[in-house]
Design a protein around this motif. Structure first.
Motif, PDB file in Angstrom:
ATOM      1  N   UNK A 106       0.799  -1.233   0.009  1.00 15.51           N
ATOM      2  CA  UNK A 106       0.167   0.020  -0.016  1.00 15.51           C
ATOM      3  C   UNK A 106       0.828   1.217  -0.012  1.00 15.51           C
ATOM      4  N   UNK A 107       2.097   1.103   0.718  1.00 12.02           N
ATOM      5  CA  UNK A 107       2.685   2.502   0.632  1.00 12.02           C
ATOM      6  C   UNK A 107       3.240   2.800  -0.601  1.00 12.02           C
ATOM      7  N   UNK A 108       3.348   1.852  -1.821  1.00  9.97           N
ATOM      8  CA  UNK A 108       3.873   2.236  -2.962  1.00  9.97           C
ATOM      9  C   UNK A 108       2.571   2.768  -3.908  1.00  9.97           C
ATOM     10  N   UNK A 109       1.605   2.860  -3.410  1.00 12.65           N
ATOM     11  CA  UNK A 109       0.108   3.168  -4.505  1.00 12.65           C
ATOM     12  C   UNK A 109      -0.324   4.375  -4.411  1.00 12.65           C
ATOM     13  N   UNK A 110       0.570   5.455  -3.851  1.00 14.57           N
ATOM     14  CA  UNK A 110       0.395   6.848  -4.053  1.00 14.57           C
ATOM     15  C   UNK A 110      -0.052   7.493  -5.491  1.00 14.57           C
TER      16      UNK A 110
END
Length: 312
Positions: A271-275
């Motif tokens: 999720x932290x890579x989905x910005x």
């Protein structure tokens, strides 16, 4: 043809590779889920509580919220916290943010989930905005804006240096070719639009807001995503006609499936890579309406937001 294929892809998803059991331990994490007394929001809150998050159930109806909190405690052993939030009233949104800030200094995940779909055209927000755009988009913008300090603090306290904002859109966002700013308030132009298309416009607004939030705060640790949770059995369809409901009902999935993409964006390592991404059922990266990539339009919308809340 591209829009049709995208809608089909989003409407008939393959089996999810992400499941509730994949959520890590969320002890010490503070989260808000708007509209968490029912539907997707309630299912999202259920999973977060089961994995030890501190969850604020943000909704305007205290009675329904307390019923949901009781039910969720019986199922998970963990108690959600009611936060009175009426997204159709800017003054009430300010009060809700102040209430939260009086209790918490950090916010790790904000699920901007609540929404209204296809209400009667005469229904407006407290400040006379179109009920759908005012609630679904402007309301969530203002709530998020007021919580930015808590989100930044949450990012600083997290091991990965990130806080997350998960914005619920819809495949309906694919159906409109832009935003008509003249329909955001109660105008003749607005009254000429079908209420379901005003809904679609608001969902495109959610994606544009999410992308602009990612541009402005991504380098400060805020991961902003937008998503289509899927075609779901939910209270949001209560304003549809009987015929409309009968037409879509065979294609609706249980609400618990809709929470999967929220939870993937809000809790998973990936999720932290989905910005700045647009996510689709179940827990996949999809392709947003090309209009959503218009950085100038997103900046203009953000400017409009700021002008509306300047004197609240």
């Amino acid at each position: 043809m591209g829009v049709v294929l995208s809608i089909i892809n989003e409407s008939f998803p393959p089996k999810s590779k992400f499941n509730v059991e994949d959520i890590p331990d969320l002890s010490g994490k503070v989260m808000i889920v708007t509209g968490a007394n029912t539907g997707i929001g309630k299912e999202t809150a259920r999973a977060l509580l089961a994995h030890n998050a501190k969850v604020y159930i943000a909704t305007r109806n205290q009675g329904k919220a307390e019923e949901a909190i009781k039910e969720l405690k019986e199922e998970t052993g963990k108690e959600g916290i009611f936060l009175k939030l009426d997204l159709s009233d800017l003054n009430a949104i300010k009060s809700a943010a102040e209430e939260f800030s009086s209790k918490e200094t950090e916010l790790h995940v904000l699920f901007n989930n609540a929404g209204v779909m296809a209400p009667p055209i005469e229904q407006l927000t407290a400040q006379a905005y179109d009920l759908q755009f005012g609630t679904n988009v402007l309301g969530h913008f203002y709530f998020t804006k007021l919580l930015i300090p808590a989100l930044l603090a949450g990012a600083r306290s997290s091991p990965d240096g990130k806080a997350r904002v998960v914005n619920t859109a819809s495949s309906a966002s694919l159906l409109v070719g832009g935003l008509d700013f003249n329909t955001f308030k109660d105008t003749p132009a607005r009254k000429k639009r079908a209420t379901i298309m005003l809904y679609a416009q608001s969902k495109l607004g959610n994606v544009l807001f999410s992308n602009e939030l990612a541009r402005r705060y991504g380098d400060q640790g805020i991961v902003s995503t937008s998503l289509n949770p899927g075609n779901l059995q939910s209270d949001i369809q209560r304003h549809l006609s009987t015929l409309e409901w009968l037409l879509i009902n065979p294609f609706l999935y249980p609400a618990k499936y809709g929470a999967l993409t929220h939870l993937w964006a809000g809790t998973s390592t990936e999720g932290v890579e989905l910005g700045g991404k647009y996510l689709i059922p179940w827990a996949r990266v999809g392709t947003a309406n090309p209009v959503a990539q218009d950085a100038k339009l997103a900046a203009d919308l953000w400017k409009w937001f700021e002008e509306q809340v300047e004197n609240v």
